[in-house]
Design an enzyme around this catalytic site. Sequence first.
Site, PDB file in Angstrom:
ATOM      1  N   ASP A  54       1.925   2.567  24.984  1.00 36.85           N
ATOM      2  CA  ASP A  54       1.556   2.600  23.561  1.00 36.85           C
ATOM      3  C   ASP A  54       0.762   1.362  23.175  1.00 36.85           C
ATOM      4  OD1 ASP A  54       2.473   5.007  22.694  1.00 36.85           O
ATOM      5  OD2 ASP A  54       4.210   4.248  21.618  1.00 36.85           O
ATOM      6  N   HIS A  58      -7.146   9.633   5.506  1.00 35.20           N
ATOM      7  CA  HIS A  58      -6.763   9.905   6.892  1.00 35.20           C
ATOM      8  C   HIS A  58      -7.800  10.814   7.544  1.00 35.20           C
ATOM      9  CE1 HIS A  58      -2.204   8.904   6.965  1.00 35.20           C
ATOM     10  NE2 HIS A  58      -2.817   8.154   6.051  1.00 35.20           N
ATOM     11  N   PHE A  71      13.132  14.672  10.342  1.00 38.49           N
ATOM     12  CA  PHE A  71      11.785  14.221  10.672  1.00 38.49           C
ATOM     13  C   PHE A  71      11.826  13.058  11.651  1.00 38.49           C
ATOM     14  CE2 PHE A  71       7.751  11.958   9.701  1.00 38.49           C
ATOM     15  CZ  PHE A  71       6.894  12.960  10.128  1.00 38.49           C
ATOM     16  N   GLN A 118       4.733   3.676  12.257  1.00 41.96           N
ATOM     17  CA  GLN A 118       5.640   4.765  11.946  1.00 41.96           C
ATOM     18  C   GLN A 118       6.842   4.150  11.233  1.00 41.96           C
ATOM     19  OE1 GLN A 118       6.623   7.689  11.067  1.00 41.96           O
ATOM     20  NE2 GLN A 118       5.975   8.705  12.965  1.00 41.96           N
ATOM     21  N   ASP A 159      -1.558  15.382  15.032  1.00 47.33           N
ATOM     22  CA  ASP A 159      -0.643  16.308  15.696  1.00 47.33           C
ATOM     23  C   ASP A 159      -1.361  17.605  16.017  1.00 47.33           C
ATOM     24  OD1 ASP A 159       1.511  14.541  15.454  1.00 47.33           O
ATOM     25  OD2 ASP A 159       1.949  15.251  13.422  1.00 47.33           O
ATOM     26  N   HIS A 195       3.797  -0.962   3.723  1.00 44.95           N
ATOM     27  CA  HIS A 195       3.172   0.332   3.459  1.00 44.95           C
ATOM     28  C   HIS A 195       4.296   1.326   3.172  1.00 44.95           C
ATOM     29  CE1 HIS A 195      -0.051   3.320   3.655  1.00 44.95           C
ATOM     30  NE2 HIS A 195       0.741   4.081   4.390  1.00 44.95           N
ATOM     31  N   THR A 225      -3.021  11.652   3.381  1.00 41.99           N
ATOM     32  CA  THR A 225      -2.860  12.233   4.713  1.00 41.99           C
ATOM     33  C   THR A 225      -3.756  13.445   4.933  1.00 41.99           C
ATOM     34  OG1 THR A 225      -1.018  13.653   4.057  1.00 41.99           O
ATOM     35  CG2 THR A 225      -0.476  11.428   4.816  1.00 41.99           C
ATOM     36  N   SER A 274       0.874  -1.174   0.000  1.00 43.60           N
ATOM     37  CA  SER A 274       0.000   0.000   0.000  1.00 43.60           C
ATOM     38  C   SER A 274       0.904   1.214   0.000  1.00 43.60           C
ATOM     39  CB  SER A 274      -0.930  -0.004   1.221  1.00 43.60           C
ATOM     40  OG  SER A 274      -0.193  -0.153   2.428  1.00 43.60           O
ATOM     41  N   GLU A 314       1.316   5.642   0.637  1.00 46.23           N
ATOM     42  CA  GLU A 314       0.792   6.866   1.244  1.00 46.23           C
ATOM     43  C   GLU A 314       1.167   8.066   0.403  1.00 46.23           C
ATOM     44  OE1 GLU A 314       0.795   7.688   5.588  1.00 46.23           O
ATOM     45  OE2 GLU A 314       2.059   9.404   5.033  1.00 46.23           O
ATOM     46  N   ALA A 316     -12.037  12.470  22.004  1.00 48.14           N
ATOM     47  CA  ALA A 316     -10.933  12.720  22.924  1.00 48.14           C
ATOM     48  C   ALA A 316      -9.620  12.098  22.469  1.00 48.14           C
ATOM     49  CB  ALA A 316     -11.292  12.200  24.314  1.00 48.14           C
TER      50      ALA A 316
END
Length: 297
Positions: free
Chosen positions: A161, A77, A219, A179, A109, A269, A48, A15, A17, A126
């Site tokens: 996490d 997204h 990044f 990530q 973010d 991905h 995104t 896939s 992005e 939330a």
Amino acid sequence: MAGHALPSRGGIRVSFEFFPPKNDEAEAALWEAVERLAPLDPLFASVTYGAGGSTRERTHDTVARMVRETAIHPAAHLTCVGATRDEVDAVIRSYAEVGVRHIVALRGDPPAGVGARYEPHPGGYAHSADLVAGIKALGDFEVSVSAYPEKHPESPSLAFDIDILKAKVDAGATRAITQFFFDNEHYLRFIDRVREAGIDIPIVPGIVPVQNFRQVKSFAERCGTSVPKRLADRFEGLDDDVATRKLVAAAVAAEQVFDLVDRGVSDFHFYTMNKADLVYAICHLLGLRPRVERAAA
């Protein structure tokens, strides 16, 4: 790639992005990349959504065009930052109206960017698990979520996490996309811990071919991804040598994905940065061929 046992084409699933374009030139580059990669028959392509929902309209327009003009299944997204539940629900319904049935649900973010303090909207969802539940309540959507093999930069621990990921799965998520990472051991250890926690959904590794090492390193530092010295060494002295840098980048990414294939991973991905060349080359090495080429064979 001698020594690597590749599965058949049916065994590898990819896939991609993309991010929504900011201007006409960027839009042309995006669709050039989409058209180049679409014949590889990706499982889906995600688009995104900017910090604080700042690209909401462009994301919507991009996925709508993908539905209209390509055979790709888009995954839009969606974040819950800076918006009420009603506003987010309206976006979900607008995706459904243009034929999108797959949403990548993210907390998102803060508008001030990575590192700024996250504050839930008083009238909004939330957190990401809350958002997943909201999406599932509005329709029969496939919902993918994020995962962090090296821990989210704001998280107190990897165990925390994993608890968050479990909550997202309990709310209805059916896939996690990680990530990006450069050390496969981080991913493999993460998978072990996730499975020990009773999470059985696919955890798809996110792979970023390094178009620009300095940019990716910057990044990576912001999002908590470690950059091994061996990777930095590969790109040393190539800042102004674009042609060699591309060759090295393809080799480095291919080495990473083939190591994962050898360890039983079959889904990948790719973070394309809206550029097709490196991703296409890596997919070719993985055995993927354009549909028309396969049909003619």
